[in-house]
Design a protein around this motif. Structure first.
Motif, PDB file in Angstrom:
ATOM      1  N   VAL A   2       0.847  -1.199   0.000  1.00 54.75           N
ATOM      2  CA  VAL A   2       0.000   0.000   0.000  1.00 54.75           C
ATOM      3  C   VAL A   2       0.878   1.244   0.000  1.00 54.75           C
ATOM      4  N   SER A   3       1.903   1.245   0.863  1.00 54.70           N
ATOM      5  CA  SER A   3       2.772   2.430   0.958  1.00 54.70           C
ATOM      6  C   SER A   3       3.539   2.652  -0.336  1.00 54.70           C
ATOM      7  N   VAL A   4       3.981   1.569  -0.968  1.00 56.55           N
ATOM      8  CA  VAL A   4       4.763   1.729  -2.191  1.00 56.55           C
ATOM      9  C   VAL A   4       3.879   2.305  -3.295  1.00 56.55           C
ATOM     10  N   ILE A   5       2.665   1.751  -3.469  1.00 56.59           N
ATOM     11  CA  ILE A   5       1.768   2.297  -4.503  1.00 56.59           C
ATOM     12  C   ILE A   5       1.465   3.755  -4.193  1.00 56.59           C
ATOM     13  N   ASN A   6       1.213   4.023  -2.914  1.00 57.62           N
ATOM     14  CA  ASN A   6       0.880   5.395  -2.531  1.00 57.62           C
ATOM     15  C   ASN A   6       2.013   6.360  -2.881  1.00 57.62           C
ATOM     16  N   SER A   7       3.247   5.907  -2.688  1.00 55.38           N
ATOM     17  CA  SER A   7       4.391   6.774  -3.016  1.00 55.38           C
ATOM     18  C   SER A   7       4.551   6.949  -4.519  1.00 55.38           C
ATOM     19  N   CYS A   8       4.052   5.972  -5.300  1.00 49.86           N
ATOM     20  CA  CYS A   8       4.233   6.028  -6.763  1.00 49.86           C
ATOM     21  C   CYS A   8       3.087   6.752  -7.466  1.00 49.86           C
ATOM     22  N   LEU A   9       2.039   7.133  -6.723  1.00 48.51           N
ATOM     23  CA  LEU A   9       0.876   7.746  -7.378  1.00 48.51           C
ATOM     24  C   LEU A   9       1.251   9.073  -8.016  1.00 48.51           C
ATOM     25  N   ASN A  17      -6.577   2.201 -12.021  1.00 47.02           N
ATOM     26  CA  ASN A  17      -6.916   0.785 -12.142  1.00 47.02           C
ATOM     27  C   ASN A  17      -5.709  -0.032 -11.698  1.00 47.02           C
ATOM     28  N   ILE A  18      -5.961  -0.978 -10.780  1.00 47.07           N
ATOM     29  CA  ILE A  18      -4.866  -1.821 -10.262  1.00 47.07           C
ATOM     30  C   ILE A  18      -5.221  -3.281 -10.506  1.00 47.07           C
ATOM     31  N   LEU A  19      -4.236  -4.049 -10.961  1.00 50.28           N
ATOM     32  CA  LEU A  19      -4.440  -5.485 -11.144  1.00 50.28           C
ATOM     33  C   LEU A  19      -3.539  -6.243 -10.161  1.00 50.28           C
ATOM     34  N   ASP A  20      -4.129  -7.138  -9.361  1.00 51.76           N
ATOM     35  CA  ASP A  20      -3.343  -8.013  -8.489  1.00 51.76           C
ATOM     36  C   ASP A  20      -3.202  -9.360  -9.205  1.00 51.76           C
ATOM     37  N   ALA A  21      -2.012  -9.615  -9.735  1.00 51.02           N
ATOM     38  CA  ALA A  21      -1.774 -10.850 -10.496  1.00 51.02           C
ATOM     39  C   ALA A  21      -1.376 -11.965  -9.529  1.00 51.02           C
ATOM     40  N   VAL A  27      -6.601 -10.936   0.204  1.00 48.65           N
ATOM     41  CA  VAL A  27      -6.361 -10.023   1.334  1.00 48.65           C
ATOM     42  C   VAL A  27      -5.708  -8.715   0.871  1.00 48.65           C
ATOM     43  N   LEU A  28      -4.733  -8.833  -0.059  1.00 49.48           N
ATOM     44  CA  LEU A  28      -4.064  -7.625  -0.552  1.00 49.48           C
ATOM     45  C   LEU A  28      -5.062  -6.724  -1.290  1.00 49.48           C
ATOM     46  N   MET A  29      -5.943  -7.342  -2.092  1.00 48.81           N
ATOM     47  CA  MET A  29      -6.948  -6.546  -2.822  1.00 48.81           C
ATOM     48  C   MET A  29      -7.846  -5.794  -1.837  1.00 48.81           C
ATOM     49  N   ALA A  30      -8.234  -6.474  -0.758  1.00 52.94           N
ATOM     50  CA  ALA A  30      -9.097  -5.834   0.241  1.00 52.94           C
ATOM     51  C   ALA A  30      -8.363  -4.648   0.881  1.00 52.94           C
ATOM     52  N   LEU A  31      -7.081  -4.867   1.223  1.00 54.73           N
ATOM     53  CA  LEU A  31      -6.300  -3.792   1.856  1.00 54.73           C
ATOM     54  C   LEU A  31      -6.176  -2.578   0.942  1.00 54.73           C
ATOM     55  N   LEU A  32      -5.849  -2.854  -0.351  1.00 54.51           N
ATOM     56  CA  LEU A  32      -5.684  -1.754  -1.310  1.00 54.51           C
ATOM     57  C   LEU A  32      -7.000  -0.997  -1.472  1.00 54.51           C
ATOM     58  N   LYS A  38      -8.503   6.019   1.537  1.00 51.52           N
ATOM     59  CA  LYS A  38      -8.369   6.755   2.815  1.00 51.52           C
ATOM     60  C   LYS A  38      -7.162   7.677   2.778  1.00 51.52           C
ATOM     61  N   LEU A  39      -6.089   7.197   2.121  1.00 50.35           N
ATOM     62  CA  LEU A  39      -4.855   7.991   2.068  1.00 50.35           C
ATOM     63  C   LEU A  39      -4.941   9.108   1.038  1.00 50.35           C
ATOM     64  N   ASN A  40      -5.874   8.949   0.058  1.00 53.66           N
ATOM     65  CA  ASN A  40      -5.966   9.942  -1.022  1.00 53.66           C
ATOM     66  C   ASN A  40      -7.421  10.338  -1.212  1.00 53.66           C
ATOM     67  N   ASP A  41      -7.752  11.463  -0.611  1.00 51.53           N
ATOM     68  CA  ASP A  41      -9.125  11.953  -0.674  1.00 51.53           C
ATOM     69  C   ASP A  41      -9.592  12.057  -2.130  1.00 51.53           C
ATOM     70  N   LYS A  42     -10.767  11.536  -2.434  1.00 51.60           N
ATOM     71  CA  LYS A  42     -11.409  11.632  -3.759  1.00 51.60           C
ATOM     72  C   LYS A  42     -10.785  10.724  -4.820  1.00 51.60           C
ATOM     73  N   LEU A  43      -9.783   9.941  -4.439  1.00 49.93           N
ATOM     74  CA  LEU A  43      -9.201   9.034  -5.437  1.00 49.93           C
ATOM     75  C   LEU A  43     -10.118   7.821  -5.619  1.00 49.93           C
ATOM     76  N   VAL A  44     -10.476   7.524  -6.888  1.00 51.07           N
ATOM     77  CA  VAL A  44     -11.267   6.325  -7.173  1.00 51.07           C
ATOM     78  C   VAL A  44     -10.291   5.200  -7.514  1.00 51.07           C
ATOM     79  N   VAL A  45     -10.387   4.093  -6.763  1.00 55.16           N
ATOM     80  CA  VAL A  45      -9.460   2.979  -6.973  1.00 55.16           C
ATOM     81  C   VAL A  45     -10.257   1.764  -7.456  1.00 55.16           C
TER      82      VAL A  45
END
Ligand SMILES: C[S@@+](CC[C@H](N)C(=O)[O-])C[C@H]1O[C@@H](n2cnc3c(N)ncnc32)[C@H](O)[C@@H]1O
Length: 291
Positions: A2-9, A17-21, A27-32, A38-45
């Motif tokens: 989560v932190s790595v994706i957040n830093s790369c946004l 759009n994110i794909l979990d291969a 569990v990872l999909m649920a977390l993301l 929550k970390l990015n107001d108004k971001l649609v994931v």
């Protein structure tokens, strides 16, 4: 992850759009799904996931549990549509250039055909998309599935069996735990099962092989986040705030990565963006006049 994706946004991103291969239990999909908005107001994931039915890493019927977990944890999304199960040789069921991120957690050491896997990543990523993958390289000394160091470096079945047998006599591996669960299990049965697990269900790739396969598929690799795992472990022990940031390599980070790839999982970032190619398309050279 989560932190790595957040830093790369990208700054100002409104929808990704994110794909979990190789999504496994989801569990990872649920977390993301829960944490990124929550970390990015108004971001649609928009999170999608798939797994394969022929890898033998997961038990039968696990995918039904994945759909149930996500439906319970992240209601309001049609997870039957967002999740797909395919064969490992199938093309991924998505159109090209659809995803901003393709992620995976502890999958690359199980993939039987890395060239195909990377070509699909390259196909489904947007031009400025990124792959982010957590997994152990072949360079790692520890084998985390059976807990017998270096066992994944052996290619001969009989030698691997003898090595795991010897290791179990020395108290290494999981023989005692397995014996507690199944009193009828002999040491030989345990050792041959674990030998076959490593031979048939894992396919570790080395740092050098990875660089070649990624390059052939138009992906540039870097491991600039890996050392944060180590630094953040120290920070959390000292109760400091955690942070993740891709840094330009310094001698220290290169040294830390050199150590970390031998002892634990690495964080691989794969960039599809090629600024040189973009420059070329932006400034077309006029064709020479003939005649
Ligand atoms: C150790 S599990 C990790 C599952 C999940 N990512 C997690 O974090 O719990 C490895 C996963 O890789 C998947 N896998 C193996 N080969 C694959 C392939 N070629 N393509 C996609 N997934 C694959 C397996 O089915 C399994 O679910």
């Amino acid at each position: 992850m989560v932190s790595v994706i957040n830093s790369c946004l990208a700054t100002g991103a409104v929808e990704i759009n994110i794909l979990d291969a190789g999504c496994g239990d989801g569990v990872l999909m649920a977390l993301l799904s829960q944490l990124l908005p929550k970390l990015n107001d108004k971001l649609v994931v928009n999170i999608f996931g798939f797994d394969v039915c022929d890898s033998q890493v997961q038990g039968t019927g696990y995918f039904g549990k994945t759909i149930k977990l996500l439906t319970d944890e992240v209601p309001g999304i049609n997870w039957e549509m967002r999740l797909r199960q395919i064969k490992s040789t199938d093309r991924w069921p998505y159109e090209g250039k659809f995803f901003d991120f393709v992620v995976s957690n502890q999958v690359l050491e199980h993939v039987s055909d890395h060239a195909f896997f990377f070509s699909e990543i390259s196909r489904v990523l947007k031009d400025d998309g990124r792959g982010i993958h957590l997994f152990p390289l072949k360079d790692c000394w520890h084998e985390g599935h059976i807990n017998v160091p270096f066992s994944h470096w052996i290619t001969d079945r009989r030698i691997m069996y003898s090595y795991i047998y010897m290791a179990s006599l020395l108290g290494m591996g999981k023989y005692r735990a397995h014996k507690r669960a199944d009193v009828n299990l002999t040491r030989s049965q345990y050792c041959i099962r674990h030998t076959d697990y490593i031979l048939f269900n894992t396919n570790y790739i080395s740092h050098d092989e990875l660089a070649i396969v990624a390059k052939r598929n138009g992906l540039a690799i870097s491991f600039g986040f890996t050392h944060w795992l180590f630094i953040n472990k120290l920070r959390s022990l000292l109760s400091f705030r955690l942070r993740y940031k891709m840094v330009n390599s310094s001698a220290l980070t290169i040294f830390l990565f050199w150590i970390m790839k031998r002892i634990t999982s690495v964080t691989l970032v794969m960039d599809k963006q090629n600024t040189y190619r973009q420059e070329l398309t932006g400034h077309q050279v006029a064709p020479e006049k003939t005649g």
